[in-house]
Each structure stands twice: as C-alpha cells, then as structure tokens.
Write a protein that holds these residues in place. Structure first.
Motif, PDB file in Angstrom:
ATOM      1  N   ALA A 142     -63.687 -32.650-108.508  1.00 25.00           N
ATOM      2  CA  ALA A 142     -64.533 -33.802-108.824  1.00 25.00           C
ATOM      3  C   ALA A 142     -65.772 -33.479-109.656  1.00 25.00           C
ATOM      4  CB  ALA A 142     -64.926 -34.526-107.549  1.00 25.00           C
ATOM      5  N   PRO A 143     -66.441 -32.321-109.468  1.00 23.92           N
ATOM      6  CA  PRO A 143     -67.624 -32.080-110.307  1.00 23.92           C
ATOM      7  C   PRO A 143     -67.313 -32.051-111.806  1.00 23.92           C
ATOM      8  CG  PRO A 143     -67.644 -30.604-108.444  1.00 23.92           C
ATOM      9  CD  PRO A 143     -66.329 -31.306-108.412  1.00 23.92           C
ATOM     10  N   THR A 144     -66.082 -31.802-112.184  1.00 26.91           N
ATOM     11  CA  THR A 144     -65.755 -31.810-113.614  1.00 26.91           C
ATOM     12  C   THR A 144     -64.780 -32.933-113.939  1.00 26.91           C
ATOM     13  OG1 THR A 144     -64.007 -30.225-113.234  1.00 26.91           O
ATOM     14  CG2 THR A 144     -66.110 -29.338-113.919  1.00 26.91           C
ATOM     15  N   ASP A 145     -64.863 -34.019-113.197  1.00 27.13           N
ATOM     16  CA  ASP A 145     -63.926 -35.122-113.409  1.00 27.13           C
ATOM     17  C   ASP A 145     -64.427 -36.046-114.522  1.00 27.13           C
ATOM     18  OD1 ASP A 145     -61.603 -36.415-112.862  1.00 27.13           O
ATOM     19  OD2 ASP A 145     -62.411 -37.624-111.234  1.00 27.13           O
ATOM     20  N   VAL A 146     -63.485 -36.639-115.245  1.00 26.66           N
ATOM     21  CA  VAL A 146     -63.818 -37.641-116.271  1.00 26.66           C
ATOM     22  C   VAL A 146     -62.882 -38.836-116.074  1.00 26.66           C
ATOM     23  CG1 VAL A 146     -64.766 -36.089-118.019  1.00 26.66           C
ATOM     24  CG2 VAL A 146     -62.313 -36.465-117.893  1.00 26.66           C
ATOM     25  N   PRO A 147     -63.209 -40.002-116.638  1.00 23.31           N
ATOM     26  CA  PRO A 147     -62.376 -41.182-116.384  1.00 23.31           C
ATOM     27  C   PRO A 147     -60.895 -40.990-116.746  1.00 23.31           C
ATOM     28  CG  PRO A 147     -64.431 -41.856-117.376  1.00 23.31           C
ATOM     29  CD  PRO A 147     -64.421 -40.356-117.398  1.00 23.31           C
ATOM     30  N   ALA A 148     -60.616 -40.226-117.811  1.00 28.54           N
ATOM     31  CA  ALA A 148     -59.210 -40.064-118.191  1.00 28.54           C
ATOM     32  C   ALA A 148     -58.424 -39.358-117.092  1.00 28.54           C
ATOM     33  CB  ALA A 148     -59.111 -39.290-119.500  1.00 28.54           C
ATOM     34  N   ILE A 197     -61.375 -37.087-123.475  1.00 28.30           N
ATOM     35  CA  ILE A 197     -60.920 -35.720-123.181  1.00 28.30           C
ATOM     36  C   ILE A 197     -60.210 -35.657-121.826  1.00 28.30           C
ATOM     37  CG2 ILE A 197     -62.998 -34.855-122.036  1.00 28.30           C
ATOM     38  CD1 ILE A 197     -62.433 -32.383-124.102  1.00 28.30           C
ATOM     39  N   PHE A 198     -59.108 -34.909-121.794  1.00 20.61           N
ATOM     40  CA  PHE A 198     -58.287 -34.826-120.592  1.00 20.61           C
ATOM     41  C   PHE A 198     -57.762 -33.399-120.437  1.00 20.61           C
ATOM     42  CE2 PHE A 198     -54.174 -34.857-118.536  1.00 20.61           C
ATOM     43  CZ  PHE A 198     -54.323 -35.725-117.476  1.00 20.61           C
ATOM     44  N   ASP A 199     -57.039 -32.933-121.490  1.00 21.30           N
ATOM     45  CA  ASP A 199     -56.293 -31.681-121.387  1.00 21.30           C
ATOM     46  C   ASP A 199     -57.181 -30.467-121.161  1.00 21.30           C
ATOM     47  OD1 ASP A 199     -57.184 -32.427-123.842  1.00 21.30           O
ATOM     48  OD2 ASP A 199     -55.313 -32.099-124.906  1.00 21.30           O
ATOM     49  N   LEU A 200     -58.327 -30.431-121.847  1.00 26.98           N
ATOM     50  CA  LEU A 200     -59.201 -29.261-121.705  1.00 26.98           C
ATOM     51  C   LEU A 200     -59.648 -29.100-120.253  1.00 26.98           C
ATOM     52  CD1 LEU A 200     -60.881 -27.021-123.174  1.00 26.98           C
ATOM     53  CD2 LEU A 200     -62.740 -28.650-123.178  1.00 26.98           C
ATOM     54  N   ILE A 201     -60.057 -30.219-119.660  1.00 27.99           N
ATOM     55  CA  ILE A 201     -60.571 -30.149-118.289  1.00 27.99           C
ATOM     56  C   ILE A 201     -59.439 -29.900-117.306  1.00 27.99           C
ATOM     57  CG2 ILE A 201     -61.824 -31.426-116.535  1.00 27.99           C
ATOM     58  CD1 ILE A 201     -63.310 -32.814-118.760  1.00 27.99           C
ATOM     59  N   PHE A 202     -58.292 -30.521-117.571  1.00 27.56           N
ATOM     60  CA  PHE A 202     -57.128 -30.292-116.700  1.00 27.56           C
ATOM     61  C   PHE A 202     -56.794 -28.808-116.663  1.00 27.56           C
ATOM     62  CE2 PHE A 202     -52.891 -30.344-115.106  1.00 27.56           C
ATOM     63  CZ  PHE A 202     -52.754 -31.514-114.392  1.00 27.56           C
ATOM     64  N   ALA A 203     -56.843 -28.153-117.849  1.00 31.42           N
ATOM     65  CA  ALA A 203     -56.479 -26.738-117.898  1.00 31.42           C
ATOM     66  C   ALA A 203     -57.571 -25.866-117.300  1.00 31.42           C
ATOM     67  CB  ALA A 203     -56.211 -26.312-119.337  1.00 31.42           C
ATOM     68  N   MET A 204     -58.835 -26.247-117.475  1.00 33.92           N
ATOM     69  CA  MET A 204     -59.913 -25.367-117.032  1.00 33.92           C
ATOM     70  C   MET A 204     -60.222 -25.498-115.556  1.00 33.92           C
ATOM     71  SD  MET A 204     -62.728 -25.297-120.029  1.00 33.92           S
ATOM     72  CE  MET A 204     -63.686 -23.962-119.331  1.00 33.92           C
ATOM     73  N   ALA A 205     -60.280 -26.691-115.053  1.00 33.70           N
ATOM     74  CA  ALA A 205     -60.751 -26.865-113.679  1.00 33.70           C
ATOM     75  C   ALA A 205     -59.768 -27.638-112.811  1.00 33.70           C
ATOM     76  CB  ALA A 205     -62.099 -27.578-113.686  1.00 33.70           C
ATOM     77  N   VAL A 233     -54.640 -24.451-124.568  1.00 37.78           N
ATOM     78  CA  VAL A 233     -54.780 -23.009-124.753  1.00 37.78           C
ATOM     79  C   VAL A 233     -56.239 -22.606-124.571  1.00 37.78           C
ATOM     80  CG1 VAL A 233     -54.461 -21.129-126.374  1.00 37.78           C
ATOM     81  CG2 VAL A 233     -52.791 -22.972-126.267  1.00 37.78           C
ATOM     82  N   THR A 234     -57.126 -23.337-125.243  1.00 40.07           N
ATOM     83  CA  THR A 234     -58.556 -23.066-125.093  1.00 40.07           C
ATOM     84  C   THR A 234     -58.950 -23.073-123.624  1.00 40.07           C
ATOM     85  OG1 THR A 234     -58.876 -24.294-127.122  1.00 40.07           O
ATOM     86  CG2 THR A 234     -60.830 -23.774-125.870  1.00 40.07           C
ATOM     87  N   GLY A 235     -58.491 -24.109-122.927  1.00 34.99           N
ATOM     88  CA  GLY A 235     -58.856 -24.250-121.516  1.00 34.99           C
ATOM     89  C   GLY A 235     -58.384 -23.073-120.698  1.00 34.99           C
ATOM     90  N   THR A 236     -57.153 -22.615-120.948  1.00 32.62           N
ATOM     91  CA  THR A 236     -56.613 -21.507-120.166  1.00 32.62           C
ATOM     92  C   THR A 236     -57.417 -20.230-120.426  1.00 32.62           C
ATOM     93  OG1 THR A 236     -54.476 -22.545-120.425  1.00 32.62           O
ATOM     94  CG2 THR A 236     -54.487 -20.324-119.577  1.00 32.62           C
TER      95      THR A 236
END
Lengths: 374, 412
Positions: free
Chosen positions: A323-329, A310-318, A129-132
């Motif tokens: 790739a510039p906002t990619d993380v290992p998860a 962290i996974f869900d926040l970035i998935f929802a936001m970007a 939700v935060t990410g959206t």
C-alpha cells in the motif's frame, strides 16, 4: 456535399473508414461501456459478480461517492495523493536531470555520441525490466544500502520501497478548501496576465471568479467535510525509490528533447547576446530557457500522462499489494480482478481517464488552435 | 492368480486409457518448489491415459494471487480451463459456485466412495446447499510457528505457548540484541500472521463465529485481536513488505530472527529446497495460543461448467481423489493427504505429526487461504490491514472489517 465530388477525398475517407470504425468501437465504445459499468452495482452482490448473465442494477454515482467519502476506500484517497506527489517529483526530476544533461552535452564534450547513447539507453527498456533491476538494487538488506560499506562506512538503513513513513500530512477534510485556494491562485495569475496583455474582459471574469471562489472557500468551504473524522494523507517515503527508477528511465528522453531544442537555437542568437555583454548565466536565463519553454510543455504533457497511469513499474518494483507504493491503476486491478468489485474498478478507471484527460485535452486544444492559425 | 488379476486390471485400465484421447488443460499456481509435485500427478495421469495431451497452464504467484486474476478473465471470456486449482471452501463457493459456474460433483463423490474417505468436516466445507463442488487434493496447516532448535537453546528461550508469553520472549530476545525476533514477509503473510493471532486470542469457537457472522468484527473481543496483533508486529522486521515468505523463513534459518509463522509449505521448503531434517534443522510448534486447533486450508480442483474436455477432466478429478494420487502428490508438495486412509510411511517426521493432529485436533478454516471467507472479503481485508498498519488504530480497522463483511454478506 462539395467535398464528395472530389474523388481523392472520397478515397481518402474510405481508406481511413475502417480505423475510424475500430477506434469508435474499441476506444470510445469501451470508454462509454466502462462509464456505464461504473454507474451500476456490478460486484456488490457476490452471487452476481461473476455469473454468466449477471443481474446489474443502475445506482448512479454511488461508487464515486464511496470512493471519495466511504469508510473502506481510504486506500483510494491515499492513492490519489500518492499519484499527485509521484507526478510532481517525477516531472521535476526528469526535467531537471534531462535539462542538465542536455546543457552538458550541448557543449560538445569529448565522446558526446557515446554519452548520448548511454543516457538514452534506459528509454529502450520496458518499465518491467527497469522495475526488476531497481528492485534488486533497492532491497532493504542489500544493493544501494550496502554501498557505503565499500568505503568502510556503516551500511545504509533506508527502507527504499518498504518504508511506512509519511511526511507532509494533510487531512482529507481540508482538501476542498486547499483545492479552492489553488484554483483561485491560478485564476488570479490568469487575471494578472490578461490585464497585462490588455484583455480587460478576460481579466475581470478571472478575477471575479477567483474572488467568488475565495469567498466560498472561507465561508462554506471550511465547513464542507467529506468525512466525519480526520483522515491524514501525505507523501509516502517508500515512493522515493520508485521516483528514482522512473526518473532514471525517462530523463534520457527529456535530455533528447532538450538537446534537439538547444541545437535548434541559432548560434547567431548566442553570439548576439554575448556581444551585448550578457554573462553565461544571463544568456541561459534570458535567451535559451525562454526558447525551450514549448519543449518543456511537451515533455510535461508526455511525462504527466505516463505518471498518472503508471502501473508496470510499481508492480515490478514493490508488488501490487504494497500500500505505501500504491497508485489508482494498481488499485483498479486489485478491485476488479481480486475483490470482484467490477463496477467500483470501472469507477476508478473513469477517474484515471478524467485525470489524464485533464492533462492532455488542454494541450491538444492549444495545439489544434495554433495549427488552425498557421 | 493375483498377478493375473492385476494384469487384467491393468489391461482394462489401459484400454480405458487408450479409448480416451484429446486434451486436458489444468490451471494452477503450482510453480517453482511446488512444480515437481504437480508434475508427478501429471505423469501419473499420462500413465493412465497416454493419449491425452495434458496442458499445464501454471500462473506463478504465491497463494494464487496472479492466477486468480487470469482465471477470472478466462471464465468471464467464456474460455474456462478444464479444471482449475482453487482453495477449498468459500474461495470457490463464494466466488464461482454462487455465480452458478461450477458443476455439482456429488455424483462423482458417491461413485468413487469418497463420502467415507474424506472427513465430514472437510466435505461440509466443500459443499453449498447440500452439493459438493470440488475434489480436495491436500491439507495444509496454517497455524504453525517455525524455529531453529539449536538457536533457541543458544538464546536460552522456549517456544512460547501463548501470545502473552510470546511478547515476553520477544523482549528477552530483543535485550539479547536480536532486532526483530519475528520474521515477517509481504502483505498476505501479514494477514496470515493475523489469522493465527486471531485464533490464539479468540479461541476456536469465537474465531469460527467471526465467519458465520455470530461475532461481529467491531465487537470488543475482536477489536482486542488488533491490539495484540499490533504488539506482535512490534517484534517483527520493518522491511516486511519487501520479503517473500521464503525470504522470511530464510531469516529464521540464518539466525536473524527466532520465529516465523507460516503454513506448513514452509516445511516443504526447508526439507526439499534447503535440505534440512525436520526436528533437527528446524523445529515447529502450533502458533501461540492455538495448541489443539488445526487451522486448515486445502487445495482442490473443480469442474467449471461448459468445459471442452469434460471426460478427461472427470478422470483427472478421479485421480486427484484416489489414494494413489494423493500419496504421490503430497509427500512431494509437503502437505498431508485429505483422505484419512493414506500411508504415513511415505511422509516425513513433520508431516506425520501433522497427520496425527489432523485426526485429533479441532478443525477451523484459514481466512487468507480461502477456507472461511469469499474472495471479495479476503481481497479487501488487505485494505483493512493497511488501515491498521498506517494508523495503528484497532477500532478503525475493526470498523472497516465489519463494513466489508456487511457489504459482501459474510456468513449469509
């Protein structure tokens, strides 16, 4: 088997037995299975990747070697760097904003309860939700960038989540050297505190290892090159948007922790300090902050492991592909479920587990030790 | 007499339909704008087989990015959907057919007389070791450049014919104050642009050679693609990764950009959602340098091994391959029928032009949409793109692409 004679202990054991078994299978069993998978070539051969009975060969640590030194895995290395910067800024942000809010609320302003609810509220939302919400606000064409136009200024140009700019670049090849420097700095710090505390043996061991490490760093460490060419990695500015949203979400939690800590400090202590002539700043610096140190440690542990996985926040936001906002998860998800590289995905998962363990295990160890002492 | 025959036929169909019951689960990524087209097909199926309960398992996400992950979990977990959508070609073959997870549909093709109804090139694309594995529902064209004719007249430019010409037009437009003449969207649409640039720079023959392994990715000819691609990117918006393909099309319609390279589902979006008239509200041309070549992709449905409702799934595939099914689905979806005998009068002006090109042009397959490379390559090609975007080093990107091609045994 003295404890067995005690009926209560037996019942107690029987009651927790099912959860022990389930934990053993579904946590530790699967950790072991993932680890084994990461040592195989599952997914290297497309014909075997998704077949009903795949033929899987054991290849040792080849997947790990590729991740850290392979030509096509530069994305994973950038992701590690991203995680590092994200963790640092996320924890610093949450701690400072949380502490600031807590100090303000501790002075019992009017409507304290109202503000406390407001600040704690983001924590009740899920990261999705935060990410959206934040994705809407940080759109390149609108949201935050449009704010200045309300007061007649030109609109902002910052590409919050889509910037490709990178600062503080360091070559991946310098990493062994830098790691050695950082570790020896930590060892020297340990040595100094040990000498001050009168633990001479400990101090000698720490300073000795620091010296050895430094010697290695400046001789062999300089020439150890994981890659045949320079590969720069740095802090992606696109992460600023993600960090903002993450700090917004979690700083209320640190505020609550700090507020509880501040309320736990007896008024007599403050009074005593004031009577002794301490200024407000000295009061905080010498009395209150040291008393809050254990809370800071707990908060760092909780925030640290959240940021590493962290996974869900970035998935929802970007999105997963940016790739510039990619993380290992995220990369683990892409590698396993899109590229069918199941073994390599498992290897990324194991590295994540190790990172989280590096944060959690020392903490658990110190907690258990202090409990035993009590 | 004819009426009686028809009634009898309907009755026969009806009894067949009544005899069929149970469930049918269809797995696809057709949601949103594409949802009504799928619904029309399901309605048609329900008319033929009223007793079958159709479960529409749709997973949203452009180009199936999310659906494929869900599908994998289900297949590995031993719970395959009765029939799933997959891009025709290597995306199906390189992932599921080589893993021996799909049923051979050659019998169905012979039984329904489809061998002569679908173009041979398309059937070859669906085949592995002489057996056919999926039923194509539609054909989309990938190498199309979209623009608004009125806007181009206003700016005084023509749709460019080659990429060199495109770069000149781009400079002209920039000098007229248009910041980003080319509208670009998120990661996969950037790869979509790349395949059109590659086709334009290499030509159809060498482009096809890339996928059979005859032309290596680190060959100077293929490295040149990245150089042109980089200069084309300089004409595009900087916030690309934050935009969906629809938002990128919107930029063209709003006059913030002059061109957009996207598959012809963009025509469906502009006619259905935006209510524009083909040729007036929006114009189209083959992507620069690709005139006379039709880069195709096709949505198809296959039959996984070990499904619960095999007969219902086979009936679904029969419907998909039928003329009625294809002409119900495609005008709504904004694509053309894969069958060569479909009825042009049901399609709009853009689609009719695509139908003509489909019959006359040279056909090559799309990379991003699964026709020419297996999923394991496609997915990691995103990483190659990132290597290029962050370093702007054509040779590094080409080396990485070749490394992945070798690893996934492309063309072998």
């Amino acid at each position: 088997m003295r404890w067995f004679n005690n009926k209560d202990t037996l019942y107690g054991f029987l009651v927790i037995l099912p959860s022990l078994v389930l934990l053993g299978i579904f946590v530790y069993g699967f950790i072991f299975q993932t680890f084994y998978t990461s040592l195989t070539d599952w997914g290297k051969d497309p014909a075997q990747a998704l077949s009903a009975n795949p033929q899987i060969r054991f290849i040792g640590f080849e997947n790990y070697r590729e991740l850290f030194t392979g030509l096509v895995d530069s994305r994973f290395r950038q992701d590690l760097v991203n995680t590092f910067f994200f963790t640092v800024f996320f924890i610093l942000g949450c701690l400072s904003v949380g502490l600031g809010l807590a100090i303000v609320l501790d002075r019992s302003p009017r409507g304290e309860g109202f503000f406390r609810t407001i600040f704690l509220f983001p924590m009740s939302l899920s990261f999705i939700v935060t990410g959206t919400i934040w994705r809407w606000m940080l759109q390149p064409q609108g949201g935050v960038n449009q704010l200045p136009t309300l007061v007649g200024l030109p609109k902002g140009e910052f590409a919050w989540l889509t910037s490709r700019e990178q600062i503080w670049q360091v070559s991946w090849n310098d990493l062994p050297f830098i790691t050695a420097l950082v570790v020896s700095a930590v060892l020297i710090f340990i040595a100094i505190t040990a000498f001050r505390g009168g633990e001479r043996r400990r101090g000698y061991i720490a300073s000795g290892s620091a010296a050895l490490l430094l010697l290695w760093a400046f001789t062999l460490g300089r020439s150890l090159q994981p890659l045949p060419y320079d590969e720069p990695h740095g802090f992606n500015l696109a992460f600023i948007g993600i960090i903002l949203a993450a700090v917004w979400q979690m700083s209320g939690y640190t505020m609550a922790l700090y507020l509880a800590g501040l309320r736990g400090i007896p008024e007599e202590l403050r009074e005593a300090a004031r009577v002794d002539g301490a200024s407000e700043w000295q009061l905080y610096q010498r009395v209150i902050f040291p008393l809050l140190a254990p809370i800071t440690l707990s908060a760092m542990i909780i925030l640290g492991h959240i940021s590493l996985k962290i996974f869900d926040l970035i998935f929802a936001m970007a999105g997963a592909d940016n790739a510039p906002t990619d993380v290992p998860a995220l990369l683990m998800y892409l590698t396993t479920f899109r590229a069918n590289q199941i073994a390599k995905g498992a290897a990324i998962g194991m590295i994540l587990l190790l990172l989280v363990a590096a944060v959690i295990v020392p903490y658990l160890y110190s907690q258990l030790k202090s409990e035993v002492r009590r | 007499m004819k009426k009686l025959f028809l009634t009898l036929a309907a009755l026969a169909l009806g009894t067949v339909g009544l005899a069929q019951s149970g469930k049918l689960e269809i797995f696809s990524w057709w949601a949103g704008d594409e949802g009504p087209a799928l619904q029309a097909l399901i309605d048609l199926y329900k008319k033929r087989y009223p007793n079958v309960e159709v479960i529409n398992a749709t997973v949203t996400g452009g180009s199936g990015v999310n659906a494929r992950a869900v599908l994998k979990t289900r297949m590995l977990g031993g719970d395959p959907p009765d029939s799933f959508q997959v891009h025709a070609g290597q995306e199906l073959i390189g992932t599921w057919v080589v893993a021996d997870r799909m049923e051979d549909l050659t019998g169905l093709f012979n039984q329904e007389g489809w061998m002569t109804k679908f173009p041979k090139g398309l059937i070859d694309l669906l085949s592995y070791k002489g057996k056919i594995y999926s039923v194509p529902v539609n054909i989309h064209r990938s190498n199309v450049m979209w623009y608004v004719p009125a806007k181009l007249r206003e700016w005084g430019v023509q749709p460019p014919k080659t990429w060199a010409e495109f770069l000149t037009v781009c400079q002209t437009l920039k000098s007229k104050g248009l910041e980003a003449p080319l509208a670009l969207g998120e990661n996969w649409t950037q790869q979509h642009l790349w395949e059109s640039v590659a086709l334009g720079v290499l030509g159809a023959a060498d482009y096809a050679n890339l996928w059979t392994g005859k032309l290596r990715f680190n060959d100077p000819k293929a490295v040149a693609v990245w150089n042109t691609f980089g200069r084309v990117l300089d004409c595009a918006n900087k916030d690309a990764s934050g935009l969906s393909w629809q938002q990128a099309v919107d930029r063209v319609l709003e006059g913030q950009a002059a061109f957009n390279i996207m598959g012809d589902w963009a025509a469906g979006y502009m006619t259905t959602t935006k209510g524009l008239k083909p040729g007036e509200g929006f114009g189209w041309a083959p992507a620069p340098g690709t005139a006379g070549v039709f880069m195709m992709l096709s949505d198809s449905f296959g039959l996984p091994k070990g499904v619960k409702n095999r007969t219902n799934a086979l009936n679904w595939l029969r419907l998909l391959g039928s003329k009625e099914g294809q002409d119900t689905f495609n005008p709504l979806k904004g694509s053309i029928a894969a069958r060569t005998d479909s009825d042009p009068s049901k399609y709009n002006a853009y689609l009719q032009s695509a139908m003509r090109d489909w019959k006359s042009n040279r056909i090559v397959g799309s990379l991003v949409h699964g026709a020419v490379a297996p999923e394991s390559f496609m997915s990691q090609f995103g990483t190659v793109m990132e290597i290029y975007l962050s370093s702007r080093n054509a040779q590094a990107a080409a080396n990485a692409a070749q490394a992945i091609a070798t690893q996934v045994r492309l063309g072998q």
